[in-house]
Design an enzyme around this catalytic site. Structure first.
Site, PDB file in Angstrom:
ATOM      1  N   ASN A 112      -1.277  -6.769   7.003  1.00 49.22           N
ATOM      2  CA  ASN A 112      -1.205  -5.989   5.408  1.00 49.22           C
ATOM      3  C   ASN A 112      -1.067  -6.831   4.206  1.00 49.22           C
ATOM      4  O   ASN A 112      -1.442  -6.218   3.456  1.00 49.22           O
ATOM      5  CB  ASN A 112      -0.521  -5.167   5.915  1.00 49.22           C
ATOM      6  CG  ASN A 112      -0.698  -3.391   6.026  1.00 49.22           C
ATOM      7  OD1 ASN A 112       0.266  -3.015   6.903  1.00 49.22           O
ATOM      8  ND2 ASN A 112      -1.783  -3.266   6.585  1.00 49.22           N
ATOM      9  N   ASP A 163      -1.479   6.622   9.217  1.00 48.09           N
ATOM     10  CA  ASP A 163      -2.580   6.231   7.712  1.00 48.09           C
ATOM     11  C   ASP A 163      -3.444   6.838   7.164  1.00 48.09           C
ATOM     12  O   ASP A 163      -3.525   8.010   6.900  1.00 48.09           O
ATOM     13  CB  ASP A 163      -3.513   6.048   9.040  1.00 48.09           C
ATOM     14  CG  ASP A 163      -4.592   4.881   8.496  1.00 48.09           C
ATOM     15  OD1 ASP A 163      -5.169   4.384   7.327  1.00 48.09           O
ATOM     16  OD2 ASP A 163      -6.065   4.618   9.086  1.00 48.09           O
TER      17      ASP A 163
HETATM   18  C1  FPP Z   1      -2.088   3.449   6.043  1.00 49.00           C
HETATM   19  O1  FPP Z   1      -2.891   3.645   4.704  1.00 49.00           O
HETATM   20  C2  FPP Z   1      -0.737   3.258   5.507  1.00 49.00           C
HETATM   21  C3  FPP Z   1       0.251   2.542   4.820  1.00 49.00           C
HETATM   22  C4  FPP Z   1      -0.546   0.052   5.177  1.00 49.00           C
HETATM   23  C5  FPP Z   1       2.203   2.200   4.435  1.00 49.00           C
HETATM   24  C6  FPP Z   1       2.660   3.070   4.993  1.00 49.00           C
HETATM   25  C7  FPP Z   1       3.206   3.037   3.951  1.00 49.00           C
HETATM   26  C8  FPP Z   1       4.100   4.739   4.346  1.00 49.00           C
HETATM   27  C9  FPP Z   1       3.328   5.944   4.321  1.00 49.00           C
HETATM   28  C10 FPP Z   1       4.956   4.662   2.787  1.00 49.00           C
HETATM   29  C11 FPP Z   1       6.252   4.987   3.176  1.00 49.00           C
HETATM   30  C12 FPP Z   1       7.314   3.629   3.636  1.00 49.00           C
HETATM   31  C13 FPP Z   1       8.940   3.618   3.701  1.00 49.00           C
HETATM   32  C14 FPP Z   1       9.225   2.580   4.170  1.00 49.00           C
HETATM   33  C15 FPP Z   1       9.226   4.550   2.895  1.00 49.00           C
HETATM   34  P1  FPP Z   1      -3.878   3.202   4.482  1.00 49.00           P
HETATM   35  O2  FPP Z   1      -3.693   2.820   2.612  1.00 49.00           O
HETATM   36  O3  FPP Z   1      -4.931   2.188   4.972  1.00 49.00           O
HETATM   37  O4  FPP Z   1      -4.840   4.667   3.941  1.00 49.00           O
HETATM   38  P2  FPP Z   1      -6.508   4.183   3.773  1.00 49.00           P
HETATM   39  O5  FPP Z   1      -6.973   3.966   5.595  1.00 49.00           O
HETATM   40  O6  FPP Z   1      -6.778   5.994   3.587  1.00 49.00           O
HETATM   41  O7  FPP Z   1      -7.174   2.994   3.090  1.00 49.00           O
END
Ligand code: FPP
Length: 266
Positions: free
Chosen positions: A83, A35
């Site tokens: 998501n 996250d």
């Molecule tokens: C949550 O952070 C992250 C995700 C929903 C995506 C996770 C994906 C990756 C780490 C990339 C790697 C993936 C692959 C398949 C290699 P957020 O966007 O919710 O962060 P925030 O809470 O700060 O908005």
């Protein structure tokens, strides 16, 4: 207790209660809720997707580190069934990431003897994502080292519902009794059912970015997992922080609902 304070683009460690000891227990299965990509990007006035791209680089580093530590299964929450609610542009980017990731990283995964698995409702992923996923699974299927297990279009409650539906079908076909359903049967039908029994449940669940919730991840499998929360945003996570999380795990008193019996009371 560990606290990280943002200092420009770094997290400094204020206090380390335990240090990692490679001679103490290493969890067989580690699961991570990755996250904080969006906040990492916002902190730099970059679009959110830049955080996901950097997050992908962190996945590469952490995968290698976990494999070198002797972890057997690394389960990463890459995309939840919830998501899809994100802006279309971000969803499209996230669906392209596995293609870029596997294209670039499969040779390294083969070198590292890492086997890829993807758990989730793959049939709802766009065709190009499904193709990339299936290719990576196939290209690494003979590897015997760590399993890199991506949760992609995964939801913990849906997973349990699907497992119960499959168990019900099995009972109907075999005229089985409802009372014959047990935990083992459900566990077999969960998306972690492909793993050896002793590796299905993570001993350690890590969540980055300071949020302290489970967000529909591995609801069944984390019944007795140790939880570790760090303020580090996922793109700032690294091998050292993985070791810090394991150090914390190594000093937990795991009782599984029982009591700890002291040596002199046995
Ligand atoms: C949550 O952070 C992250 C995700 C929903 C995506 C996770 C994906 C990756 C780490 C990339 C790697 C993936 C692959 C398949 C290699 P957020 O966007 O919710 O962060 P925030 O809470 O700060 O908005």
């Amino acid at each position: 207790m560990l606290r990280f304070f943002p200092q420009k683009d770094k997290y400094i460690q204020e206090e380390t209660e335990y240090s990692f000891d490679k001679n103490l227990a290493i969890p067989k299965h580690v699961a991570i809720i990755m996250d904080g990509n969006g906040r990492w990007a916002q902190n730099r006035r970059l679009p959110r997707v830049a955080g996901h791209k950097e997050g992908m680089e962190t996945v590469k580093k952490v995968t290698k580190h976990a494999s070198h530590l002797g972890i057997k299964v690394l389960t990463l929450y890459a995309f939840s069934t919830e998501n899809w609610k994100r802006p279309e542009e971000e969803v499209n980017f996230l669906m392209q990431l596995p293609c870029d990731f596997f294209d670039a990283f499969v040779p390294d995964l083969i070198k590292e003897n890492v086997r890829v698995n993807v758990m989730g409702y793959k049939e709802f992923l766009p065709a190009h994502t499904q193709d990339a996923v299936e290719r990576a699974i196939d290209q690494t299927k003979d590897n015997t080292g760590m399993v890199l297990n991506f949760a992609l279009n995964y939801g913990g409650r849906s997973e349990i519902v699907t497992a119960v539906q499959e168990v019900y079908q099995e009972l109907v076909q075999t005229n089985g009794e409802a009372s014959s359903i047990d935990e083992e049967m459900i566990a077999e039908h969960l998306m972690t059912g492909f793993l050896p029994k002793e590796m299905r449940d993570p001993e350690l669940l890590i969540r980055t970015s300071g949020e302290e919730r489970i967000s529909n991840f591995l609801l069944w499998q984390i019944a007795y997992s140790e939880l570790f929360f760090t303020n580090a945003l996922w793109p700032d996570f690294n091998g050292e922080l993985l070791e810090t999380s394991i150090a914390s795990y190594q000093h937990r008193d795991r009782r599984f609902g029982g009591v700890k019996i002291k040596e002199d009371e046995k």
